[in-house]
Each structure stands twice: as C-alpha cells, then as structure tokens.
Design an enzyme around this catalytic site. Sequence first.
Site: not given
Length: 380
Positions: A79, A164, A196, A234, A331, A353
């Site tokens: 990430s 991932k 995602r 991610s 983040r 998200a």
Amino acid sequence: MTRTAFVARISAAGPDDVSGLEAALDGGLPADGVVALLGKTEGNGCVNDFTRAFAVRALSDAMARRRPDAATAVSYVMSGGTEGGLAPHFLLLGRRDVTGHEVPADDRAPEGAALAVGGARTAALPPEHLGRLAQVRLVADAVRAAIADAGIDDTADVHFVQIKCPLLTADRIAAAEARGAATATRDTLKSMGLSRAASALGVAVALGELALSDIADEAIGRDTALWSGRASTSAGVELVDHEIVVLGMSRAWTGPLAVEHAVMGDQIDVEPVRGALRRLGFTADGQLGPEERGALVALLAKAEAGTTGRLRGHRHTMLDDSDISSTRHARAFVAGALAGLVGHAEIFVSGGAEHQGPDGGGPVAIIADRTRLPSRRSER
C-alpha cells in the site's frame, strides 16, 4: 495436527529494505509458512507509485532465496503512501503446523480460538471487467477460497479481508479496445477507485453482508449505502490479478494471537477502535501506555475523505485540493487519529475506502498477542 499463526511487524528503511524480513526468518519464522507480506511504502499511492513494485521485487527476491515457490505462493500486498507520521513497515503473516505438546501452555489460545490466516489469488482480470460485476464475482469466489484455506467455518469469524487489486493503464485500456471491448473508465486514476470498490463488494458478497442481487454495475463506486465492514482493498499497477488475505478466529488454531475488528463512522471516530481493543483485553482509558503497547502486534485501517466535504458539520478541503489527492490527506489524517489512540504510527492505513465502511469511515483490524497483556501476565 493444529495450526498456529505468526505475525511480525518489521520496520523498513526503504521499499527495498529486506534486512528485517531476513532477520525474522533467520530468527526462526518458517519461510515455507509465510502466507503474505503486507507493506506501507513511501510513494504517492497513485497510479505511478512504483515503490510498491520495487518493494514486491525486493521482498519476493529475498523470499525466493529461501522458498522456490515464493513468487506465486506468497501474497505481496503493498500500500503506497506514508503521509504525515505514517511509518514505512512490513507485516509478515504466516502459519505453521504444531502438535499440542509443542505449544507452551502460556501460549495456547486462552478463549478456545486463535488467529487464523488464509490466502488466495484470482486469475488475471480482463481490463474490461474492472469496476464491474464480473470483478465482484471473481473476488467473491476467491475470498471464499481464502476462508477455506484458513479453515474458518463461519463467515462471522472473519474479521478482515485484505485485497490487492489491479488498476487500468493506458496499455491495458488499449488492449481491451483492440479486442472491441470497452473499459468502465479511461481515467487511470479513477480506475483505482473502481477496482477497490468492486473488490470490496466482492468481500461483502462472500461474507454475506450483501447479496449479489443487491449490486448493479452502475452502483459500483457510487452507491455509498453498499459497504462491507471487514473489507480493505488497495489497487496497484504491479499486478493484473487479485491477492487476498483473510484474517479471522478459529477454534482449530492455537497460539497467543487474536484479531478483532471495528468500523469507524468517520475519520476521527476512534471509540469503536477502543472498543475492539477492550474486547482483546486492553484496559487503557486513554492512549495505550508502554506496558500494553507491546501487545499490539498490528493495526490495519481504511481511510477516505467521504463524499460530503464535511466532517461532523464542518467543511474540509480534502476533496477540493487539486495538488494533493484526497486519499493522501485521508491516510495522514486517520493515521494521526489512530496513532493518538495506540501510541505509535507504525500502522497500516490504506487510502480509498469505496464500499469499505460507511461513507467517510472505514474498517479497522487489530492483531494482539494476548500473552503480552499485563492482565494476562498477572494471571500466571
């Protein structure tokens, strides 16, 4: 035969720093039991963040010196983005078989269940399937396979699914169009969010949080009412398939490690995380002190700015900043909130998200060594 999980948190001096991994394996952790390496690397976390691929190459090369099948048998989930005080690091997750007498009494699962770790990979995703129901189905099937690999019988015992997933590049879009297929977007940065999103919805379907019939192509990445409380996805340029890691609890496993999860309602909603710490046996009323901090093995979280442009009624500018992606703001912001709770910033915070928790919030997972908690030590 019983299985026990092992998890090591390894500080990294750079994306290619494998010294900590080699020290952990030299110290006795079995290379043939490694299921996944998760990492936070100090790139921008966007399409052109090649620190992820750099780290994967360095880690897989190091693993290959000890395990011939390391390139395909181990998941490398990197990430990008260590904004603010986030500390670059790797998480080594694995398992080994043990017999009952091999596990010291103090290290056996005190509540009859222990951390279980499973993994799976999908086939390569055709670019035209990214961000669409085909990706949701593909991921859902692979999550079920990872749950089976972990030996978890009840999806309620799954606490976190780390994925991932791929993204679109100009070349991948061109390859699809050469076949007469159209991709969901031609914007490579937007493709990260769509990938995602579809991957998270695949987790929700596999865990029974949503039915496949609840989801339409046009809802992917758009309908914030659809979400999973245990998905963390991610996207990266370094792969074309999906790497999936499942963390849960199982009575078929033993050992001192346990995992719990929580869902943050927004970027500063730390009370659910405090509740998860309590369920694991942490007792601090404020920030974890040194006596309990050592029992916190890993903290993983999702972060996003949310779509409203407001946080508890107050305007923020994360979505309006043309210089810095909102995922980078989120983040750093969420990492700061969580670091203030647990007392350090070596935590795995992944931005973006979509369908991972409610709009503006996100799932969190905590792995703890219960034998290192002061309350457990005092019972011996």
